[in-house]
Design a protein around this motif. Structure first.
Motif, mmCIF file in Angstrom:
data_model
loop_
_atom_site.group_PDB
_atom_site.id
_atom_site.type_symbol
_atom_site.label_atom_id
_atom_site.label_comp_id
_atom_site.label_asym_id
_atom_site.label_seq_id
_atom_site.Cartn_x
_atom_site.Cartn_y
_atom_site.Cartn_z
ATOM 1 N N GLU A 102 0.830 -1.205 0.000
ATOM 2 C CA GLU A 102 0.000 0.000 0.000
ATOM 3 C C GLU A 102 0.861 1.251 0.000
ATOM 4 O O GLU A 102 0.535 2.235 -0.681
ATOM 5 N N GLN A 103 1.964 1.217 0.725
ATOM 6 C CA GLN A 103 2.857 2.375 0.745
ATOM 7 C C GLN A 103 3.510 2.566 -0.621
ATOM 8 O O GLN A 103 3.664 3.686 -1.102
ATOM 9 N N VAL A 104 3.914 1.474 -1.254
ATOM 10 C CA VAL A 104 4.525 1.573 -2.575
ATOM 11 C C VAL A 104 3.551 2.184 -3.578
ATOM 12 O O VAL A 104 3.886 3.119 -4.315
ATOM 13 N N THR A 105 2.342 1.664 -3.617
ATOM 14 C CA THR A 105 1.380 2.164 -4.601
ATOM 15 C C THR A 105 0.862 3.557 -4.250
ATOM 16 O O THR A 105 0.498 4.323 -5.147
ATOM 17 N N ASP A 106 0.852 3.903 -2.962
ATOM 18 C CA ASP A 106 0.488 5.265 -2.600
ATOM 19 C C ASP A 106 1.471 6.261 -3.203
ATOM 20 O O ASP A 106 1.094 7.348 -3.642
ATOM 21 N N GLN A 107 2.736 5.888 -3.231
ATOM 22 C CA GLN A 107 3.766 6.792 -3.733
ATOM 23 C C GLN A 107 3.970 6.661 -5.241
ATOM 24 O O GLN A 107 4.064 7.663 -5.936
#
Length: 477
Positions: A102-107
């Motif tokens: 989720e953090q990867v795709t948020d960024q």
């Protein structure tokens, strides 16, 4: 010290790309990345103690690496988890895997596809690097395998890009050569950038921010310390920059159970200053130290051991307790999501508890690292307990230039004002706020977000010029 006690939670590392100390302290020499002067991970889980071995079938490993990425995309975290060795399973349990993705795709945005793979072998470990394309930026997904074919390391990194110097860099105005900073048995490779001149030169040492930075302080596709070094050399200032100890000696750093800010940053910066000042091309009366982020926070300690320094430059240097900045940064990151998940809310509550433990008078060397922010051990926090950077800098009473970006959410204008309050009566001190610059002193508009670091850019020329002008005032008539 057990490896799992030193590894940062991967999702936390995503949110705090720069924020503190051992972003790779749990890293093994099995995988080395060109950080800070290589692309530091957006999220990292470092290699474990699995044994390396003879090369496995590359086609089979490539298929496994692609399957890991496909499982992430399908949100099949159980499938990802089953590819891990036992240490990785402990370091990245299922709930944490979801946070990572989720953090990867948020960024980086949604996953689009891959443009190919490449392979590497480091110290017997096999790495498959998937060149993944996301909506907002390309990433290199590095999957490291042990001899049994299990995943021993996982990195999401900004894609490798070639460095293109900004217009203010005049390559004909300087030369660069390799140099080694020696501090006891620690040998740190570096670069000395020398202006073409017949007179003795002013010189400055660059001290990195947190994490295992290389000499260029590479952040995603950006190399702010290279911009700074070559920009300053273009206007007559010699610069020494070097790979950080936590990058060059990752394993040894992990093995040091008593690691503090001194071993991580201060001692090597002092050695670099002494090396620079002793070079025949350098004017010993005009030697300076520059610290960025954590390096700026550490500058008063460095200054106490470099009494012959003509002055200091603090760029986005934290002036407040590091645990407060960690909490503030995480609150900022999570505030970007108008509807935080239950997990995010729980994460914030846990971090607040960890920060409170750092401040608690009951904190002791026996306090487990997992009870403290970012799994950083109690030795580090206890060493900083009575450290007040602005007060320490004022005690040094030496000329200091303090620079701050107005769009910086990691270190903010509040820190600049604390430096200013402490140093405003010290002769030779100056303070500048650049409203449109971020933590890397790169220009932007609007609210600063973590994915800004994935966009290639350069340090603003005005910063280079301001540092050069400030140093020039020390020229003897």
């Amino acid at each position: 010290m057990r490896k799992d006690e030193r590894c940062f939670p991967a999702a936390t590392a995503v949110a705090l790309i720069l924020v503190i100390l051992l972003a790779t302290a749990c890293g093994s020499s099995a995988t080395t990345t060109s950080i800070d002067d290589s692309a530091p991970s957006i999220t990292t889980t470092t290699p474990t103690n699995s044994a390396p071995g003879p090369p496995a079938d590359q086609e089979q490993l490539t298929a496994k690496a692609l399957a890991v990425l496909d499982a992430f995309v399908a949100e099949d975290y159980e499938a990802v988890h089953q590819t891990f060795d036992e240490t990785m399973k402990t370091a990245l349990p299922l709930p944490k895997l979801q946070e990572v993705w989720e953090q990867v795709t948020d960024q980086a945005g949604s996953y689009i596809g891959n443009t190919g793979v490449r392979t590497e072998e480091v110290d017997g470990y096999q790495a498959i690097i998937v060149q993944a394309q996301f909506k907002n930026a390309p990433l290199d997904v590095r999957v490291v395998f042990d001899q049994t074919g299990l995943v021993a390391g996982l990195f999401f990194q900004a894609a490798e890009t070639s460095y293109k110097p900004p217009p203010y860099v005049k390559t004909e105005a300087f030369t660069s050569r390799e140099i080694t900073v020696v501090n006891g048995h620690w040998e740190l490779p570096g670069t000395l950038t020398l202006p073409v001149a017949e007179e003795l030169l002013p010189g400055i040492v660059l001290v990195h921010g947190s994490g295992p930075n290389d000499r260029n302080e590479t952040i995603g596709p950006n190399q702010p310390f290279r911009d700074l070094a070559e920009g300053l050399a273009s206007i007559g200032v010699a610069v020494l920059r070097y790979d950080k100890r936590t990058l060059v000696y990752a394993q040894e750093t992990v093995a040091n159970a008593d690691l503090t800010l001194n071993e991580e940053t201060v001692d090597d910066a002092v050695a670099a200053f002494r090396l620079l000042r002793g070079l025949p091309e350098i004017d010993p009366a005009r030697c300076f130290v520059l610290g960025h982020s954590l390096g700026g926070y550490a500058l008063p300690r460095i200054g106490a051991l470099t009494t012959q320094a003509a002055g200091f430059v603090i760029m986005a240097g934290a002036a407040r307790p590091l645990e407060d900045l960690i909490l503030e940064q995480m609150e900022y990151i999570y505030s970007l999501n108008s509807s935080p998940t239950e997990q995010e809310t729980a994460n914030m509550a846990a971090v607040r508890e960890q920060v409170q433990r750092v401040k608690d008078s009951a904190l002791s060397y026996s306090t487990p690292a997992h009870d403290l922010p970012l799994n950083i051990p109690a030795t580090y926090w206890l060493d900083l307990r009575d450290y007040d950077p602005p007060l320490a800098a004022a005690t040094l009473a030496r000329p200091t230039l303090v620079l701050q970006g107005g769009r910086d959410y990691q270190v903010t204008e509040a820190d600049l004002r604390l430096w200013e309050a402490a140093l405003s009566t010290v002769p030779g001190c100056s303070f500048t706020l650049y409203p449109e610059l971020n933590h890397l002193f790169m220009e932007g508009q609007g609210k600063s977000i973590p994915s800004d670091y994935l966009r290639q850019g350069h340090m603003a020329e005005v910063v280079i010029k301001d540092i050069g002008t400030w140093i020039d005032q020390f020229r003897q008539p």
